[in-house]
Design a protein around this motif. Structure first.
Motif, PDB file in Angstrom:
ATOM      1  N   ALA B  71       0.835  -1.198   0.000  1.00 48.98           N
ATOM      2  CA  ALA B  71       0.000   0.000   0.000  1.00 48.98           C
ATOM      3  C   ALA B  71       0.863   1.240   0.000  1.00 48.98           C
ATOM      4  CB  ALA B  71      -0.916  -0.014   1.218  1.00 48.98           C
ATOM      5  N   ALA B  73       3.955   1.564  -1.047  1.00 50.06           N
ATOM      6  CA  ALA B  73       4.633   1.719  -2.333  1.00 50.06           C
ATOM      7  C   ALA B  73       3.664   2.281  -3.362  1.00 50.06           C
ATOM      8  CB  ALA B  73       5.181   0.371  -2.797  1.00 50.06           C
ATOM      9  N   PHE B  74       2.444   1.723  -3.392  1.00 50.21           N
ATOM     10  CA  PHE B  74       1.510   2.187  -4.421  1.00 50.21           C
ATOM     11  C   PHE B  74       1.093   3.627  -4.195  1.00 50.21           C
ATOM     12  CE2 PHE B  74      -2.721   2.974  -6.042  1.00 50.21           C
ATOM     13  CZ  PHE B  74      -2.472   2.767  -7.385  1.00 50.21           C
ATOM     14  N   ILE B  75       0.813   3.972  -2.925  1.00 48.67           N
ATOM     15  CA  ILE B  75       0.340   5.333  -2.674  1.00 48.67           C
ATOM     16  C   ILE B  75       1.414   6.346  -3.036  1.00 48.67           C
ATOM     17  CG2 ILE B  75      -0.285   6.942  -0.835  1.00 48.67           C
ATOM     18  CD1 ILE B  75      -1.867   4.705   0.428  1.00 48.67           C
ATOM     19  N   PHE B  77       3.811   5.910  -5.180  1.00 50.53           N
ATOM     20  CA  PHE B  77       3.945   5.906  -6.644  1.00 50.53           C
ATOM     21  C   PHE B  77       2.817   6.708  -7.293  1.00 50.53           C
ATOM     22  CE2 PHE B  77       2.888   3.415 -10.586  1.00 50.53           C
ATOM     23  CZ  PHE B  77       3.801   4.081 -11.376  1.00 50.53           C
ATOM     24  N   ALA B  78       1.572   6.496  -6.781  1.00 48.87           N
ATOM     25  CA  ALA B  78       0.430   7.181  -7.397  1.00 48.87           C
ATOM     26  C   ALA B  78       0.539   8.692  -7.191  1.00 48.87           C
ATOM     27  CB  ALA B  78      -0.868   6.657  -6.809  1.00 48.87           C
ATOM     28  N   LEU B  80       3.325  10.409  -6.707  1.00 53.80           N
ATOM     29  CA  LEU B  80       4.429  10.860  -7.566  1.00 53.80           C
ATOM     30  C   LEU B  80       3.946  11.007  -8.996  1.00 53.80           C
ATOM     31  CD1 LEU B  80       7.380  11.361  -6.851  1.00 53.80           C
ATOM     32  CD2 LEU B  80       7.909   9.100  -7.724  1.00 53.80           C
TER      33      LEU B  80
END
Lengths: 251, 219, 84
Positions: B71, B73-75, B77-78, B80
């Motif tokens: 979660a 990492a995804f947040i 990344f999103a 960014l």
């Protein structure tokens, strides 16, 4: 004839921690985010005034794929603002799926429940939020009491709509991604084990037969490449459909 | 006393044989018997049952560590992507598309300019052509006029010559006719004189000769 | 003696669980199998009749496959749950 001992499913999913509370699946998901960021960073730094090539070409192809294949058919021009979210969703899921067929790694991060659950809950929160933002409380009315239904039928329709919109959607998003990747992983393990047992099982006569499951393994690996892409695509397009449906009520 | 406890775990039925106090444990299992040896355990260590083995993660239940690493990492990344990576890429893509569109527009403009020039050139060309044609026509008309004038002159000359010749011929004819008439009158008068012995009236003879010659010419 | 009886019963239960897991997945795969076959066949027909609408048909086809396939995948999850 020969005994094939298939390990329990738990065992093929077990990875020892690299350091406490950080295992292989966590590595893959962090790496997926990092690799995707690096790709788009390099693409952003590349000279954009000429014809794109290399990494930049890849990044632009992904962006245009998201815009033309996912956003435009489901949300139309109004939905183009959702492109960054859907773009990160797509690239992250794809890069989490693809390690399932990369030798040595051989583990899709989405074959564990955690990531699909988190992503579909995120999509769930986002589309409900979008619904309330665009339609206010009318969103509940529109989704639970669809217009054009004769009065008494609402007793039947409303619970069905509630279950299908607010419960089944996140559940099926999760299960679809998770189960597809886990099933692919188990298939690969099965045929790899079968090949190993036949070739190294000690029976010389069975060694040539081992080529059959090996070919199946190669074929399934190629199939998993397709599945990795298709599941990322389907997850993203369903997210787009849900968000688009919440933003614009059906008339 | 020996007690058997049967448990059903993920590795199938397991039997735990336990001895009462004072008796020696009868378990024969070590960690080496497990399909997965738990971390930090000596494989030769004795265990009471296979239930002590590491069962591995549940295939269905989400694991907290995977959940928060994924979660997070995804947040990141999103976010960014939303605020940094995508807008940059999009901007330069749009800039390129705009420049391509601008180049297209320029090319269109250049083409329309060239087409206008071609039109001007063609207009001039057709003007010149029309002038040349009119000059040719004028020259041809002059030529025609001159030729018809010369033709008329020649015709006039020919016809006057012909008239003169015809008049001359008519005069000669008339003279011959007069000669013949007078000769015939002389002959007729002499004949009448011989026949009647008396000279006829010269006027009457010449009138008679003239009448018979005219009727003979008309006959 | 009694311990062995219990053991035998547990083994029976495990075997029953394994075979019922197989049945569950097999049954769950029938409907979606027919459904996806029908769906893709109809989509190919539509694309062949109107090649200019192929992009739209393909998008809708993938959506339909996703919804149909979910049932088979739920069967797969049940298979794992029973088989445990």
């Amino acid at each position: 004839m020969f005994a094939l001992e298939f390990p329990p499913i738990n065992e093929i999913l077990r990875w020892s921690d690299v350091f406490p509370s950080f295992n292989k699946v966590a590595i893959i998901s962090v790496l997926a985010a990092v690799i995707a960021s690096v790709i788009f960073l390099i693409a952003g730094n590349a000279d954009g005034s000429k014809a794109p090539k290399g990494v930049r070409n890849l990044a632009e192809a992904i962006v245009e794929f998201i815009e033309n294949q996912i956003v435009m058919p489901t949300m139309g021009r109004d939905g183009l603002g959702w492109t960054p979210f859907l773009l990160s969703l797509f690239s992250f899921i794809y890069l989490c799926n693809v390690p399932g067929i990369i030798p040595v790694i051989q583990m899709p991060a989405t074959a564990r429940m955690a990531l699909p659950l988190f992503l579909s809950l995120l999509v769930w929160v986002v589309f409900i939020g979008v619904g309330f933002k665009h339609q206010g409380l009318g969103y509940l009315k529109n989704s639970l009491f669809p217009p054009g239904v004769p009065g008494p039928l609402y007793i039947l329709v409303t619970p069905i709509e509630f279950i299908s919109t607010f419960l089944v959607r996140p559940f099926s998003l999760t299960v679809r991604l998770f189960a597809n990747m886990l099933a692919g992983h188990i298939l690969l393990v099965t045929f790899a084990l079968l090949t190993k047992e036949l070739v190294q099982g000690g029976n010389i006569a069975l060694v040539p037969v081992g080529i059959l499951p090996f070919f199946m393994l190669v074929f399934l690996t190629a199939f998993e490449v397709l599945v990795a892409f298709l599941q990322a695509y389907i997850f993203t397009i369903l997210a787009a459909v849900y968000i688009g449906g919440a933003a614009h009520p059906e008339h | 006393m020996l007690t058997a406890v049967v448990t059903y775990g993920s590795n199938g039925p397991e039997v735990l044989l336990s001895a009462s106090e004072g008796e020696e444990g009868l378990s024969e299992y070590t960690y080496a018997d497990c399909s997965i040896i738990p971390e930090g355990k000596d494989p030769s260590e004795k265990i009471e049952s296979l239930g002590k083995c590491d069962p591995g993660p549940s295939p269905i239940m989400p694991e907290a560590k995977e959940l928060y690493w994924g979660a997070g990492a995804f947040i990141l990344f999103a976010l960014l992507m939303r605020f940094f990576l995508y807008p940059r890429l999009r901007r330069s893509m749009d800039a390129r598309y705009d420049s391509i569109r601008g180049a297209h527009a320029e090319a269109d403009q250049a083409r329309s300019e060239a087409e206008a020039e071609v039109a001007v050139y063609e207009a001039a060309l057709s003007e010149v052509k029309a002038e040349a044609a009119s000059r040719i026509d004028a020259a041809r008309a002059t030529l025609e006029q001159e030729r018809s004038a010369q033709l008329a002159e020649a015709n006039a000359r020919i016809s006057s010559a012909r008239d003169a010749a015809a008049a001359e011929a008519a005069a000669a004819h008339e003279a011959i006719r007069g000669d013949i008439g007078s000769a015939a009158a002389t002959v007729a008068a002499r004949t009448v004189e011989l026949a009647t012995g008396r000279a006829p009236d010269a006027g009457a003879v010449s009138a008679a000769v003239e009448g018979s010659m005219t009727s003979g010419a008309t006959r | 003696m009694e311990a062995f009886t219990i053991l035998a019963q547990e083994a029976d239960k495990a075997a029953a669980a394994a075979s019922s897991a197989g049945f569950a997945y097999g049954l769950a795969a029938i409907g979606p199998g027919i459904g996806i076959g029908y769906l893709v066949g109809k989509s190919v027909e539509a694309m062949a009749r109107q090649p200019e609408a192929a992009g739209m048909v393909r998008t809708t086809m993938f959506l339909g496959i996703a919804f149909t396939e979910a049932l088979a995948l739920i069967g797969f999850v049940v298979f794992i749950l029973i088989g445990l």
